[in-house]
Design an enzyme around this catalytic site. Sequence first.
Site, PDB file in Angstrom:
ATOM      1  CD  GLU A 201     -12.808   7.062   4.108  1.00 56.77           C
ATOM      2  OE1 GLU A 201     -13.010   8.027   4.634  1.00 56.77           O
ATOM      3  OE2 GLU A 201     -12.735   5.940   4.435  1.00 56.77           O
TER       4      GLU A 201
ATOM      5  CD  GLN B  40      15.950  -1.216   5.192  1.00 55.07           C
ATOM      6  OE1 GLN B  40      15.092  -1.663   4.466  1.00 55.07           O
ATOM      7  NE2 GLN B  40      17.040  -1.358   4.852  1.00 55.07           N
TER       8      GLN B  40
ATOM      9  NE  ARG C 225      19.116  -9.739  14.307  1.00 52.55           N
ATOM     10  CZ  ARG C 225      19.918 -10.803  13.725  1.00 52.55           C
ATOM     11  NH1 ARG C 225      19.945 -11.911  14.563  1.00 52.55           N
ATOM     12  NH2 ARG C 225      20.114 -10.895  12.545  1.00 52.55           N
TER      13      ARG C 225
ATOM     14  CG  HIS D  47      11.304  -6.556  12.508  1.00 52.82           C
ATOM     15  ND1 HIS D  47      10.963  -5.068  13.075  1.00 52.82           N
ATOM     16  CD2 HIS D  47      10.964  -7.429  13.477  1.00 52.82           C
ATOM     17  CE1 HIS D  47      10.296  -5.218  14.114  1.00 52.82           C
ATOM     18  NE2 HIS D  47      10.101  -6.539  14.383  1.00 52.82           N
ATOM     19  N   GLY D  48      14.640  -6.528   8.997  1.00 48.95           N
ATOM     20  CA  GLY D  48      15.369  -7.248   8.240  1.00 48.95           C
ATOM     21  C   GLY D  48      14.392  -8.097   7.486  1.00 48.95           C
TER      22      GLY D  48
ATOM     23  CG  PHE E 191     -19.043   5.542   0.430  1.00 51.94           C
ATOM     24  CD1 PHE E 191     -20.089   6.444   1.131  1.00 51.94           C
ATOM     25  CD2 PHE E 191     -18.040   6.170   0.013  1.00 51.94           C
ATOM     26  CE1 PHE E 191     -19.913   7.807   1.135  1.00 51.94           C
ATOM     27  CE2 PHE E 191     -18.034   7.636  -0.164  1.00 51.94           C
ATOM     28  CZ  PHE E 191     -19.107   8.492   0.334  1.00 51.94           C
TER      29      PHE E 191
END
Length: 384
Positions: free
Chosen positions: A359, A332, A263, A334-335, A115
């Site tokens: 778009e 952030q 964690r 997850h580090g 497109f």
Amino acid sequence: MPAFALETGDRDRCEKLRTQAAEHLAPLAGRGEEGRINRPLVQALGELGLIDRLFTSGSLELCLMRESLAYACTEAETALALQGLGAHPVHAHGTERQRAAWLPRVRAGTAVAAFALSEPGAGSDAAALSLAAERDRSAPGDGPGWRLSGEKCWISNAPGADFYTVFARTTPGAGARGVTAFLVPADRTGLTGTPLDMLSPHPIGALAFDGVPVGEEDVIGAVDGGFRVAMGTLNLFRPSVGAFAVGMADAALDATRAHTARRTAFGGPLKDLQSVAHQVAELATRTEAARLLVYAAAAAYDRGDPDVPRRAAMAKLFATETAQQVVDAAVQLHGARALQRGHLLEHLYREVRAPRIYEGATEVQRTIIAKELYRETAAASDDT
């Protein structure tokens, strides 16, 4: 999967598509080269019948397809969407000859569509297109034709597509009323392209038109009616851009829930920290709100409601902005591991930025929403 607007069969199809994407499409995507068309992946989409569904489904089913694919394989989602975006104008407005020549191959995944709307000086302002279509009686075809001269930029699937839906100015000074859509095969004389090295991993390039010949048989729709072709296509796909964003947000959210549950930090799992738990709850709420806006906009499109432009703009605006927020927060939480190449969130972080621009950028969506709101206000005043 939420129950809103969905039948049991819809939910089952979404789950099946997620599984197909993870087991069959993701490995093909992994073998592709970033920034280049992955033709085995496109062909697999055709073999699974997914491209064909682009042309036989309503907006809601399109959204469900894009959301499901985005959750498991963003490359497959984008390849599918680009086939639809590039070929929908031919499907909806093309001649029988154009449809017969290209759509069977598009559906099979053996021809790649693109497109070609944006230009270096006309991105969000589509009515400001400057690619010139000048009359030329020596162009191919039965009647008088045109020569296309100028540039297109930020075109997904360029320069490797097999054909382009190109929007060019046929009447100077006429704004939106002077644009025509043309079907331009990639091997047409005078057409060249250059790949662009972008943050987003899908193929994007620039096109140069040096007197490219097109004839009456290449016109999609009506001469000077190209703006309607473009806007009709974008109104269909805008809610599904939001669905793409929701799929990415959902994937990031699920990864974050799993990570914060296992964690440990400060003597226990991250999920037991109120600041983390509340943040995850907020992200989940915003993702669900975005999903509902997308479904509502798609359902309005399928019903033919008059407020589709406003709803579509709201869906794209809120969903893409939400996805950016969710993915950023997921990184952030997850580090540093989320910044490693190959990590799901590293991939999503690069993918999620572009939908806020293409778009119709976020700012354009706000303009559309405000314009539609005040138009409705004016209409209500006239009625009284």
